[in-house]
Design an enzyme around this catalytic site. Structure first.
Site, PDB file in Angstrom:
ATOM      1  CG  ASP A  59      -1.819   1.165   1.326  1.00  0.00           C
ATOM      2  OD1 ASP A  59      -1.629   2.138   0.553  1.00  0.00           O
ATOM      3  OD2 ASP A  59      -2.745   1.134   2.162  1.00  0.00           O
ATOM      4  CB  SER A 148      -4.463  13.636 -13.804  1.00  0.00           C
ATOM      5  OG  SER A 148      -5.678  13.927 -14.484  1.00  0.00           O
ATOM      6  CE1 TYR A 161      -6.985  10.912  -9.964  1.00  0.00           C
ATOM      7  CE2 TYR A 161      -7.475  12.633 -11.561  1.00  0.00           C
ATOM      8  CZ  TYR A 161      -6.890  11.422 -11.247  1.00  0.00           C
ATOM      9  OH  TYR A 161      -6.203  10.718 -12.210  1.00  0.00           O
ATOM     10  CE  LYS A 165      -3.458  11.457 -10.148  1.00  0.00           C
ATOM     11  NZ  LYS A 165      -2.451  10.392 -10.106  1.00  0.00           N
ATOM     12  CG  PHE A 194      -3.965   7.116 -21.291  1.00  0.00           C
ATOM     13  CD1 PHE A 194      -3.914   8.508 -21.277  1.00  0.00           C
ATOM     14  CD2 PHE A 194      -2.993   6.423 -22.000  1.00  0.00           C
ATOM     15  CE1 PHE A 194      -2.920   9.198 -21.959  1.00  0.00           C
ATOM     16  CE2 PHE A 194      -1.997   7.096 -22.686  1.00  0.00           C
ATOM     17  CZ  PHE A 194      -1.954   8.484 -22.661  1.00  0.00           C
TER      18      PHE A 194
HETATM   19  N1  LIG Z   1      -6.559   6.286 -17.070  1.00  0.00           N
HETATM   20  C1  LIG Z   1      -6.578   7.573 -17.208  1.00  0.00           C
HETATM   21  O1  LIG Z   1      -7.283   8.122 -18.052  1.00  0.00           O
HETATM   22  C2  LIG Z   1      -5.729   8.459 -16.340  1.00  0.00           C
HETATM   23  C3  LIG Z   1      -5.691   9.819 -16.620  1.00  0.00           C
HETATM   24  C4  LIG Z   1      -4.913  10.647 -15.848  1.00  0.00           C
HETATM   25  C5  LIG Z   1      -4.176  10.123 -14.815  1.00  0.00           C
HETATM   26  N2  LIG Z   1      -4.228   8.796 -14.550  1.00  0.00           N
HETATM   27  C6  LIG Z   1      -3.437   8.325 -13.424  1.00  0.00           C
HETATM   28  O2  LIG Z   1      -2.617   7.267 -13.860  1.00  0.00           O
HETATM   29  C7  LIG Z   1      -2.369   6.373 -12.779  1.00  0.00           C
HETATM   30  C8  LIG Z   1      -2.700   4.952 -13.227  1.00  0.00           C
HETATM   31  O3  LIG Z   1      -4.066   4.908 -13.534  1.00  0.00           O
HETATM   32  P1  LIG Z   1      -4.752   3.721 -14.346  1.00  0.00           P
HETATM   33  O4  LIG Z   1      -5.708   4.354 -15.276  1.00  0.00           O
HETATM   34  O5  LIG Z   1      -3.713   2.810 -14.856  1.00  0.00           O
HETATM   35  O6  LIG Z   1      -5.617   3.075 -13.183  1.00  0.00           O
HETATM   36  P2  LIG Z   1      -5.813   1.560 -12.713  1.00  0.00           P
HETATM   37  O7  LIG Z   1      -6.941   1.614 -11.745  1.00  0.00           O
HETATM   38  O8  LIG Z   1      -5.892   0.664 -13.877  1.00  0.00           O
HETATM   39  O9  LIG Z   1      -4.463   1.268 -11.937  1.00  0.00           O
HETATM   40  C9  LIG Z   1      -4.164   1.852 -10.709  1.00  0.00           C
HETATM   41  C10 LIG Z   1      -3.541   0.790  -9.847  1.00  0.00           C
HETATM   42  O10 LIG Z   1      -3.176   1.408  -8.593  1.00  0.00           O
HETATM   43  C11 LIG Z   1      -3.434   0.467  -7.573  1.00  0.00           C
HETATM   44  N3  LIG Z   1      -3.585   1.155  -6.289  1.00  0.00           N
HETATM   45  C12 LIG Z   1      -4.621   1.905  -5.846  1.00  0.00           C
HETATM   46  N4  LIG Z   1      -4.391   2.311  -4.594  1.00  0.00           N
HETATM   47  C13 LIG Z   1      -3.173   1.828  -4.226  1.00  0.00           C
HETATM   48  C14 LIG Z   1      -2.389   1.908  -3.060  1.00  0.00           C
HETATM   49  N5  LIG Z   1      -2.816   2.574  -1.979  1.00  0.00           N
HETATM   50  N6  LIG Z   1      -1.188   1.290  -3.042  1.00  0.00           N
HETATM   51  C15 LIG Z   1      -0.741   0.581  -4.118  1.00  0.00           C
HETATM   52  N7  LIG Z   1      -1.458   0.458  -5.252  1.00  0.00           N
HETATM   53  C16 LIG Z   1      -2.657   1.081  -5.307  1.00  0.00           C
HETATM   54  C17 LIG Z   1      -4.707  -0.233  -8.009  1.00  0.00           C
HETATM   55  O11 LIG Z   1      -4.879  -1.467  -7.331  1.00  0.00           O
HETATM   56  C18 LIG Z   1      -4.469  -0.393  -9.503  1.00  0.00           C
HETATM   57  O12 LIG Z   1      -3.858  -1.620  -9.811  1.00  0.00           O
HETATM   58  C19 LIG Z   1      -3.220   6.875 -11.609  1.00  0.00           C
HETATM   59  O13 LIG Z   1      -2.406   7.629 -10.750  1.00  0.00           O
HETATM   60  C20 LIG Z   1      -4.249   7.764 -12.288  1.00  0.00           C
HETATM   61  O14 LIG Z   1      -4.721   8.757 -11.417  1.00  0.00           O
HETATM   62  C21 LIG Z   1      -4.983   7.949 -15.288  1.00  0.00           C
END
Ligand SMILES: NC(=O)c1ccc[n+]([C@@H]2O[C@H](COP(=O)([O-])OP(=O)(O)OC[C@H]3O[C@@H](n4cnc5c(N)ncnc54)[C@H](O)[C@@H]3O)[C@@H](O)[C@H]2O)c1
Length: 255
Positions: A59, A148, A161, A165, A194
Site C-alpha cells: 500500500d 493528470s 483528485y 495531482k 487513457f
Molecule cells: N486512465 C486515465 O485516463 C488516467 C488519466 C490521468 C491520470 N491517470 C493516473 O494514472 C495512474 C494509473 O491509472 P490507471 O488508469 O492505470 O488506473 P488503474 O486503476 O488501472 O491502476 C491503478 C492501480 O493502482 C493500484 N492502487 C490503488 N491504490 C493503491 C495503493 N494505496 N497502493 C498501491 N497500489 C494502489 C490499483 O490497485 C491499480 O492496480 C493513476 O495515478 C491515475 O490517477 C490515469
C-alpha cells in the site's frame, strides 16, 4: 539512461498504465517490481510477465510498507535505476454533495494515496539510487510520477483528485533540483484520458464522448503510449524537473 535492462519499481503495476510500463520494461530485458494493493491481479500479472517480474503487495500510502518493498526489490534485482509512480485512486465527489459536505477524511485519503504515496516511493527509492554508480552522463536514476490533466483543469467533482495531482506537479521541480547533485532526474507525466480499467467502469457512451473530445488523435490514449513516454523520458537526459502532458491536446471542460 538506456531503457534496456533496467531494474524498475512500478507502483500500481498490477493494472493499466503501470502494467503497460512493467510490460515494456520486461520486454526490454529489464526487471520490474510491481507494487500494488491488488494482490490477485498483481500475482497474475507478474506470472504472465515471467521471471523478470516480481509482485510485492504494497500500500503506497504506508511509509513502512513502501520502504520494505523497495528494499526487497533492490535486493532481488541487485540494483534499482527507475521508479514509476502509477498507483492512484479517483476519489470523485463534490465538495458539497447530495449527502452534505465531503468528509475531510475522504479528501485526505485521496491525498494520502496519490500524493503522499508517490512521495513515499520517491524518497525510499532515491535513498538507494543516490549510491548507484553513475553512467557516462552522470546519471544515477530516473523517477517518473503520474499526475493528470486534472492537475490543471479539474472538473466539478475532482477537488480531491485535482489537489492530489496538483501536488505531484508541484513537488516535481523541487525534488528534481534537490536530486540534481546525485544525477537522479524527476519527471511527471500528466495523462489525458487513457483506456484503462479505471475508465472501463464508465458507461460506453461516456467513454465514446470522452474520446471524441480529444482533438487529435480523437480517441482515448493507449497504456502502451504512456509506457513509451516513460521510455523516452529515460532515454532523454535533458528531460528533468517538469510535467509533460500526454493528452492529444484535450482541455477538460468544467463537467
Ligand atoms: N486512465 C486515465 O485516463 C488516467 C488519466 C490521468 C491520470 N491517470 C493516473 O494514472 C495512474 C494509473 O491509472 P490507471 O488508469 O492505470 O488506473 P488503474 O486503476 O488501472 O491502476 C491503478 C492501480 O493502482 C493500484 N492502487 C490503488 N491504490 C493503491 C495503493 N494505496 N497502493 C498501491 N497500489 C494502489 C490499483 O490497485 C491499480 O492496480 C493513476 O495515478 C491515475 O490517477 C490515469
Amino acid at each position: 539512461m538506456k531503457f534496456e535492462k533496467l531494474n524498475a519499481i512500478v507502483s500500481g503495476g498490477a493494472s493499466g498504465l503501470g502494467l503497460a510500463t512493467c510490460e515494456r520494461v520486461v520486454k526490454a530485458g529489464g526487471h520490474a517490481a510491481m507494487l500494488d494493493v491488488n494482490e490477485q491481479q498483481g500475482r497474475e500479472a507478474a506470472k504472465k510477465l515471467g521471471a523478470n517480474a516480481l509482485f510485492i503487495k504494497t500500500d503506497v500510502s504506508s511509509e513502512t510498507e513502501v520502504n520494505a518493498a523497495v528494499e526487497q526489490a533492490k535486493n532481488a534485482f541487485g540494483g534499482l535505476q527507475l521508479v514509476v509512480n502509477c498507483a492512484g485512486i479517483l476519489g470523485a465527489g463534490r465538495t458539497l454533495g447530495r449527502e452534505g459536505p465531503m468528509a475531510s477524511d475522504f479528501f485526505a485519503k485521496v491525498i494520502q494515496v496519490n500524493l503522499i504515496g508517490s512521495f513515499n516511493l520517491t524518497k525510499a527509492a532515491a535513498s538507494f539510487m543516490q549510491h548507484n554508480t553513475p553512467n557516462a552522463e552522470g546519471e544515477r536514476g530516473v523517477i517518473v510520477n503520474t499526475a493528470s490533466v486534472a492537475a490543471f483543469e479539474g472538473q466539478i467533482g475532482q477537488a480531491a483528485y485535482s489537489a492530489s495531482k496538483g501536488g505531484i506537479v508541484g513537488m516535481t521541480l523541487p525534488i528534481a533540483r534537490e536530486f540534481s547533485r546525485f544525477g537522479i532526474r524527476v519527471m511527471t507525466i500528466a495523462p489525458g484520458i487513457f483506456w484503462t480499467p479505471m475508465m472501463a467502469g464508465m458507461p460506453e457512451e461516456v467513454q465514446k464522448s470522452l474520446g471524441a473530445q480529444v482533438p487529435f488523435p480523437s480517441r482515448l490514449g493507449k497504456p502502451e503510449e504512456y509506457a513509451l513516454l516513460v521510455q523516452q523520458i529515460c532515454e532523454n537526459v535533458m528531460l528533468n524537473g517538469t510535467t509533460v502532458r500526454l493528452d492529444g491536446a484535450i482541455r477538460m471542460q468544467p463537467k
